[in-house]
Design a protein around this motif. Structure first.
Motif, PDB file in Angstrom:
ATOM      1  N   ALA A   1       0.831  -1.209   0.000  1.00 49.84           N
ATOM      2  CA  ALA A   1       0.000   0.000   0.000  1.00 49.84           C
ATOM      3  C   ALA A   1       0.863   1.255   0.000  1.00 49.84           C
ATOM      4  O   ALA A   1       0.594   2.214  -0.727  1.00 49.84           O
ATOM      5  CB  ALA A   1      -0.936  -0.005   1.204  1.00 49.84           C
TER       6      ALA A   1
ATOM      7  N   ALA B   1      -7.754   1.222  -3.044  1.00 44.70           N
ATOM      8  CA  ALA B   1      -7.482   1.257  -1.606  1.00 44.70           C
ATOM      9  C   ALA B   1      -8.514   2.129  -0.921  1.00 44.70           C
ATOM     10  O   ALA B   1      -8.990   3.118  -1.492  1.00 44.70           O
ATOM     11  CB  ALA B   1      -6.074   1.796  -1.336  1.00 44.70           C
TER      12      ALA B   1
ATOM     13  N   THR C   1      -6.741   3.202   4.460  1.00 46.50           N
ATOM     14  CA  THR C   1      -5.480   2.590   4.035  1.00 46.50           C
ATOM     15  C   THR C   1      -4.528   3.643   3.497  1.00 46.50           C
ATOM     16  O   THR C   1      -3.321   3.627   3.789  1.00 46.50           O
ATOM     17  CB  THR C   1      -5.745   1.522   2.961  1.00 46.50           C
TER      18      THR C   1
ATOM     19  N   THR D   1      -4.710  -3.781  -0.982  1.00 39.20           N
ATOM     20  CA  THR D   1      -5.237  -4.344   0.261  1.00 39.20           C
ATOM     21  C   THR D   1      -4.564  -5.692   0.491  1.00 39.20           C
ATOM     22  O   THR D   1      -4.285  -6.438  -0.457  1.00 39.20           O
ATOM     23  CB  THR D   1      -6.762  -4.533   0.183  1.00 39.20           C
TER      24      THR D   1
END
Length: 756
Positions: free
Chosen positions: A60, A92, A96, A224
């Motif tokens: 991420a 995302a 996140t 993710t």
């Protein structure tokens, strides 16, 4: 919104807690202590430091880095947080993105100018995939790529393997649209196993490279974390399976100690154990060669075996041997959980990969057990990381090795090569062999070993081990079945009178004439052996066993040996005459000195072996005539107290980092003081005498001064202090930031300025 106009100013505006968090994540920035924020900012932007800091970023965070790099390369103004979330919508969640931005800022890999997010240039170089892979929608999925790779011609596969090892981009004239269609590059482009950059450049897609290198596959477009499929077992089942493995582990380790005690293994010139010796150890101990390699590594790490010259000296000719240490004796007598604890802890902290034994090195030679080449600097970290992934799950949860590898590769994509299937599979296999993993799930003892002191892990294992039993089952075929782990005393007695025939949850022992003679040699009487089975057998003692014990005992000890160099005596003159008339008498140079006594110049051990080989059954006796145990004791090698331990730098503590930040702030304040108007124009040092006079004046009138100082390491620092006393070559001054009194050597003070 306005904000700092430079990276240095942004760093200077961070709080002390944020700077401490930065130094925790990037400890290389603090060595040596930076004199100012400008120095800290310069270090933080250096490529080598940035790449180290990026090693712990997850997918991420790299998605944010890639988006910032693409946005900047297009000539746009740096994006805001809102614009970044909009660009990553669908890939995302907002939470996140916020967490990734915070992590990047904590590592000082991005900085903020108002509401604009700016990227440190070197951070884009840390991307674990080619720039643009996260936004590429043309790359096929993993199943399509695997199917395409399976049917590739050798020339095309060799080209892909080369790019996978050397770098994703390659230059070729065959990348042009008008290149011959039957050439390897156009064929790979058609199969979408390569991506065309321009007419002379092609690029290997990230997923293709991962499959070719045997790495866990993660999609750069997916920001993710993967969700592994979990199988849940009961904690009792997991711990019970592991307890059985621990029993086998301890039995096999004891067997190896016994084997090396009886015949220490010659060390290779490079220091390890050769293939021939590993085979001998495995064959004698009754285990597989791969397991023997793992166990000797564990025993060496726990200092139960060591390299050196044993006592007594072995018959083999070598400079050094591998053999048990004196610590092995107390270890063999300890309870099971206490014997397990040092082995498990040593494996967890072992900076080596035992599973590499037998693999080929760069010269195509097999790697030897206990060889230096098995040392891997990151082994401890990665071993804990693999087990940590299991520890995050609820107790009893089993994760497949492939799922663990994918999860760890997503969390640290720059280290994905360390989580290849081979590494994760073998780590879990070794953990299962040590009883840390059972049914694919982390055991209670394994969980305690990772997070708690060693005694807690020992207690957890002890609770999982079955209660020892104090009885056996004697069968008519002269076998003795132990229906579980025996009590320590009974285990020693049964092991003395019988030999292990098969081991497991229920161990089977075999009674024989040699095993009973061994017990009599150790000092047991026939009555004591009868009593042992009558007391502890839950089944009737077969009559055949009673007869066998009496028969062996009747013949045992009629011929006795002692020290002369050695002697042989017997109450039966005819028996001694039979010995003297046999060929063994010449071999041992036996000479009769009485009808019942003969002497020999051969060592007592040799006398015993030769007489037994000739079919006699002598027993040893002491000076009073009592039977004693003269079995050979295993050789032992003393541990070298000055043996160098692997160097592992300790990370700085929170208190140390707080002090470093305080020192940095002091240097920054001092630098600001010298550049301001508060310094007197004539306050700079012109000579040693003038500097000394200025410091003495400041001490009398309690004024602050700015000093330049060079410490013992040659590092130049600046401080604002209030002199307290000057004398004996030292300046004692109050540090205005820490409030502590510090000492400065006068000849190391390079400049002095009096502050208004």
């Amino acid at each position: 919104m306005t904000g700092p106009d430079s990276y240095t100013a942004w760093l200077g505006g961070r709080s002390d807690a944020q700077l401490v968090a930065l130094l925790e994540r990037r400890p290389d920035l603090a060595v040596p202590l930076p004199a100012s924020m400008a120095v800290l900012a310069t270090r933080a932007e250096q490529r080598a430091s940035v790449l180290r800091a990026a090693d712990d970023l997850d997918t991420a965070a790299f998605g944010i880095v890639e988006q910032l790099a693409l946005h900047t390369s297009a000539g746009n103004e740096p994006p805001t947080r809102t614009e970044l979330k909009r660009a990553l919508r669908g890939r995302a969640k907002a939470a996140t993105v916020d967490a990734a931005i915070t992590e990047l800022a904590d590592r000082a890999l991005i900085w903020f100018s108002g509401d604009r997010i700016r990227l440190i240039p070197a951070t884009a170089e840390a991307l674990p995939w080619p720039l643009g892979s996260g936004t590429d929608t043309d790359t096929p999925d993993e199943q399509h790529i695997a199917a395409a790779l399976a049917g590739l011609p050798p020339a095309e596969r060799a080209l892909l393997d080369k790019l996978a090892e050397t770098g994703p981009r390659g230059r070729t004239r065959d990348a042009a649209p008008d290149a011959p269609a039957d050439r390897p590059v156009p064929q790979l482009l058609r199969r979408r196993l390569l991506r065309r950059i321009d007419d002379e450049t092609v690029e290997l897609p990230a997923t293709v490279g991962q499959l070719l290198r045997g790495e866990p596959v993660t999609d750069p477009r997916r920001l993710t974390p993967p969700e592994p499929v979990a199988t849940v077992h009961t904690v009792a089942e997991v711990d019970g399976v592991a307890a059985g493995e621990v029993g086998e582990l301890l039995r096999h380790c004891a067997a190896i100690v016994e084997v090396l005690g009886q015949a220490p293994a010659p060390a290779l010139r490079a220091g390890g154990l050769g293939v021939r010796e590993i085979r001998r150890i495995a064959r004698t101990a009754g285990i597989e060669e791969s397991r023997a390699g793992l166990l000797v590594e564990l025993l060496a790490a726990a200092k139960l075996i060591e390299k050196g010259f044993p006592d007594p000296p072995p018959e083999a000719d070598a400079d050094e041997f591998w053999g048990p240490t004196p610590a092995a004796d107390s270890w063999l007598e300890a309870p099971p959980a206490r014997r397990w604890a040092p082995l498990a802890h040593s494996w967890l902290e072992l900076d080596r990969y035992p599973w590499m034994i037998g693999l080929r090195d760069a010269t195509d030679k097999p790697l030897a057990a206990l060889a230096h080449e098995l040392r891997v600097p990151y082994a401890v970290r990665e071993r804990r990381t693999v087990l940590g992934a299991l520890a995050e799950q609820p107790p009893g949860t089993d994760l497949a090795p492939t799922d663990i590898a994918r999860l760890l590769a997503w969390r640290a994509p720059r280290r994905r090569r360390l989580y290849r299937g081979q590494v994760v599979d073998n780590t879990l296999h070794e953990a299962a062999a040590l009883g840390l993993v059972g049914r694919g799930a982390l055991t209670s003892a394994g969980r305690a070993l990772l997070t708690e002191p060693l005694p807690a892990a020992e207690a957890a294992l002890e609770a999982a081990l079955p209660d020892p039993v104090d009885h056996v089952l004697v069968q008519a075929d002269l076998t003795v079945v132990a229906p579980g782990p025996l009590t320590a005393e009974l285990q020693q007695r049964i092991a003395l009178v019988a030999d292990v025939e098969s081991a497991g949850a229920a161990t089977v022992y075999r009674l024989s004439e040699p095993s009973l003679r061994r017990a009599l040699d150790a000092g047991l009487t026939a009555a004591e052996i009868h009593h042992l089975f009558e007391r502890h057998s839950r089944t009737p003692v077969p009559q055949t066993l009673t007869y066998l014990i009496d028969d062996v005992a009747r013949r045992h000890g009629r011929l006795r040996a002692g020290m002369a160099q050695s002697f042989v005596r017997s109450e039966d003159p005819a028996l001694l005459a039979q010995v003297l008339a046999s060929p063994v008498a010449d071999t041992l140079a036996l000479r009769g000195i009485a009808p019942t006594v003969a002497i020999s110049q051969a060592p007592l051990g040799e006398l015993f072996e030769e007489l037994r080989s000739a079919g006699f059954a002598p027993a040893g006796e002491d000076s009073s005539g009592a039977i004693v145990d003269l079995r050979r004791r295993g050789a032992r090698i003393n541990v070298r107290p000055l043996a160098r331990q692997p160097y592992r730098p300790a990370p700085p503590t929170a208190e140390q980092l707080d002090l470093l930040v305080t020192e940095l702030r002091a240097g920054e304040r001092a630098a600001g003081a010298t550049s301001g108007t508060t310094v007197r124009s004539d306050g700079s040092r012109t000579s040693t005498a003038a500097a000394l006079a200025l410091l003495q004046l400041a001490a009398r009138v309690h004024r602050q001064v700015h000093i330049g100082y060079v410490d013992a390491k040659g590092t130049a620092i600046q401080r604002v202090v209030e002199p307290v006393r000057v004398g004996n070559g030292q300046l004692e001054a109050l540090d205005t930031v820490t409030g502590a009194v510090r000492q400065f050597t006068l000849h190391r003070i390079s400049s002095v300025a009096l502050l208004e």
